[in-house]
Design an enzyme around this catalytic site. Structure first.
Site, PDB file in Angstrom:
ATOM      1  N   GLU A 234       9.792  16.060  15.545  1.00  0.00           N
ATOM      2  CA  GLU A 234       9.987  16.024  14.097  1.00  0.00           C
ATOM      3  C   GLU A 234       8.992  16.971  13.415  1.00  0.00           C
ATOM      4  OE1 GLU A 234       8.793  12.478  11.882  1.00  0.00           O
ATOM      5  OE2 GLU A 234      10.665  12.588  10.781  1.00  0.00           O
TER       6      GLU A 234
ATOM      7  N   GLU B 193      10.715   1.744   9.862  1.00  0.00           N
ATOM      8  CA  GLU B 193      11.590   2.900   9.610  1.00  0.00           C
ATOM      9  C   GLU B 193      10.765   4.137   9.920  1.00  0.00           C
ATOM     10  OE1 GLU B 193      14.699   2.564   8.689  1.00  0.00           O
ATOM     11  OE2 GLU B 193      14.616   0.412   8.306  1.00  0.00           O
TER      12      GLU B 193
ATOM     13  N   LYS C 151       0.846  -1.202   0.000  1.00  0.00           N
ATOM     14  CA  LYS C 151       0.000   0.000   0.000  1.00  0.00           C
ATOM     15  C   LYS C 151       0.881   1.251   0.000  1.00  0.00           C
ATOM     16  CE  LYS C 151      -2.140   2.435   3.216  1.00  0.00           C
ATOM     17  NZ  LYS C 151      -2.127   3.751   2.540  1.00  0.00           N
TER      18      LYS C 151
ATOM     19  N   CYS D  39      13.249  11.892   6.146  1.00  0.00           N
ATOM     20  CA  CYS D  39      13.519  11.508   7.538  1.00  0.00           C
ATOM     21  C   CYS D  39      14.983  11.694   7.902  1.00  0.00           C
ATOM     22  CB  CYS D  39      13.073  10.076   7.782  1.00  0.00           C
ATOM     23  SG  CYS D  39      13.714   8.925   6.569  1.00  0.00           S
TER      24      CYS D  39
END
Ligand code: TXE
Length: 479
Positions: free
Chosen positions: A383, A248, A173, A282
């Site tokens: 983040e 991850e 997906k 990231c």
């Protein structure tokens, strides 16, 4: 345009016939629809993958390798088309999609097409016991690959290529925010001769389609890249079913600059590591720590360089920074800039939306530099995942090491210094999965890739990925 699921080698509408709008971030307009797939669509994808598995897992590695390399070649042939689609769907400059995203997707297939021909397992002779042990590395069965929106085809294929190279069948997906290139990939799979059912692509929301995939009791492994809170959720759902997981997740990576570095190289690379892909990687070095002896000089030079970055429409070749991926993401990033002000951060540059002429409803934001006095503030800990960096000075190696490690994340770190001993000391002590010294995002696909702490569990890349997508079985023979 209506995208479709790709199940058993065919394009299929969602069973419910429900659809989700797909936005073009450069102008804020809906330009397509994707299936809002339900549990039933996921079940269909699973069943065809299950049917394909006995044959695919017995296919020789030469055949698998040839198909993967063919997919890679077809991606290269279609570079322009894929790059345009990626740029339109994600908002990233087309130049970036052309130079990085699509070539890397092609490399992923080529790399794992080659890697599988070299993948070997161990044997252990038990001397004195008259026995030999050998390890079988067998494909798992049906596995899931779930990817995010920031590097859509790049990360989608980073998971799929090793999964199928190792002999698994896949239910995959892509992010609902950037589904386009995954859809285009499906056409190529048939042309490359990938047998039906080996790779099934299901589109839809994370909370429904994604949830149905991770909850599926027979999907035994999940490779996921995305937000840390989603990763945590997936881990909770998967744990009682003992699924294999590779997660991850996010990062808040330090970029540590000492005064003995190659200054110009550092400056140029720091602009890239801060703002490439609108800061939505990231691995971006979003916390910049500069030794106090060069702090003022760096500050002036960095602002000067960042001022020259062109925020504009992704299709213009002069654009350095395109649109952020979605309206809600732009709003999230803007909220962080407000938080920075409340926390006493000093906005040295940027911080405001950009109105691009002719594309007034696009999601554009200035590259933003925030000077902070303490590393303890929210903008330095959480983040943001946009074109926003913090800068602050440090005096000693110990002090900067402590700040670098004092976040919940641990994905990567960049070090700028020419002192070898310092490089060795810090590389040993930084709590991250990847350390770059005097460079950033230099990738060799053979290396282990992943993070520690809230940046995830498991490693992908090279043989690590092939190990993840296989089960090791020990066979012991007494002679
Ligand atoms: O990611 P999500 P989002 C960070 C970044 C960003 C935040 C949220 O900070 O602002 O995460 O981004 C699927 N079961 N990163 O919301 O939700 C989802 O459909 C199964 C960092 O886009 O984690 C998509 O395909 N799947 C990051 C994928 O997970 C689920 C890159 C990622 O979406 C699911 C992107 C569920 N319950 C964002 N919920 C990085 N580290 O590279 C969602 N998904």
């Amino acid at each position: 345009m209506k995208l479709k699921n790709f199940i058993n080698g065919k394009f299929e509408n969602p069973i419910s016939n429900e659809w989700i709008d797909n936005y073009n971030p450069s102008n804020g307009e809906v330009y397509g629809q994707i299936p809002n797939s339900s549990k039933a669509d996921v079940e269909n994808a699973y069943q065809t993958a299950k049917l394909a598995f006995p044959s695919w897992s017995q296919t020789t590695f030469e055949v698998r390798s040839r198909i993967l390399i063919k997919i890679s070649e077809l991606l290269e042939t279609n570079l322009q088309r894929f790059a345009e689609a990626e740029s339109k769907d994600n908002g990233k400059p087309i130049s970036l999609a052309k130079a990085i995203d699509i070539p890397r997707a092609a490399s992923n297939f080529r790399f794992f097409g080659n890697a599988i021909t070299q993948f070997a397992s161990e044997s252990h002779e038990s001397i004195g016991q008259k026995a030999i042990n050998y390890t079988l590395r067998q494909p798992i069965g049906v596995v899931a690959c779930i990817s995010p929106w920031n590097l859509p085809l790049y990360l989608f294929t980073w998971k799929i290529a090793p999964a199928i190279a190792a002999g698994n069948c896949v239910v995959a997906k892509p992010s609902e925010i950037t589904p386009m290139t995954a859809f285009l990939l499906a056409e190529i799979l048939n042309e490359a001769g990938l047998p039906k059912g080996v790779l099934n692509i299901v589109h839809g929301l994370g909370t429904t389609t994604g949830q149905a995939i991770i909850e599926h009791p027979e999907i035994k492994a999940i490779s996921f890249t995305g937000g840390t809170s989603t990763g945590e959720h997936i881990a909770r759902v998967a744990a009682p079913m003992f699924k294999k997981l590779s997660l991850e997740l996010g990062g808040k990576n330090p970029n540590i600059i000492f005064d003995d570095c190659d200054y110009e190289d550092m400056l140029e690379t720091t602009v890239r590591s801060s703002f490439t892909n609108q800061g939505q990687i990231c691995l971006c070095g979003s916390r910049i720590f500069i030794e106090d002896t060069i702090y003022e000089k760096f500050k002036a030079d960095f602002i000067e360089k960042v001022k020259k970055l062109n925020v504009g429409h992704p299709s213009e070749n002069t654009t350095n920074i395109g649109a952020l991926v979605s309206k809600s993401h732009l709003e999230k990033v803007l909220t962080f800039i407000d938080i920075a002000k409340e926390e006493g951060g000093n906005i040295l540059f940027g911080g405001k939306k950009v109105i691009v002429k002719g594309f007034e409803n696009g999601y554009y934001l200035e590259p933003t530099i925030i000077e902070v006095e303490t590393d303890n503030c929210k903008v330095n800990q959480e983040e943001i995942f946009g074109p926003v960096v913090t800068i602050m000075s440090f005096k000693t190696e110990d002090e900067v090491l402590e700040m670098a490690n004092k976040v919940k994340y641990g994905l990567s770190a960049t070090l700028w210094t020419n002192d070898l001993k310092r490089t060795m000391r810090l590389s040993n002590k930084l709590q991250v999965g990847i350390v770059w010294v005097n460079t950033w995002m230099l990738r060799d696909l053979r290396t282990p890739f992943g993070g520690v702490k809230a940046s995830g569990v498991g490693r992908e890349g090279g043989f690590e990925a092939l190990r993840f997508f296989t089960e090791a079985k020990n066979v012991c023979i007494k002679y």
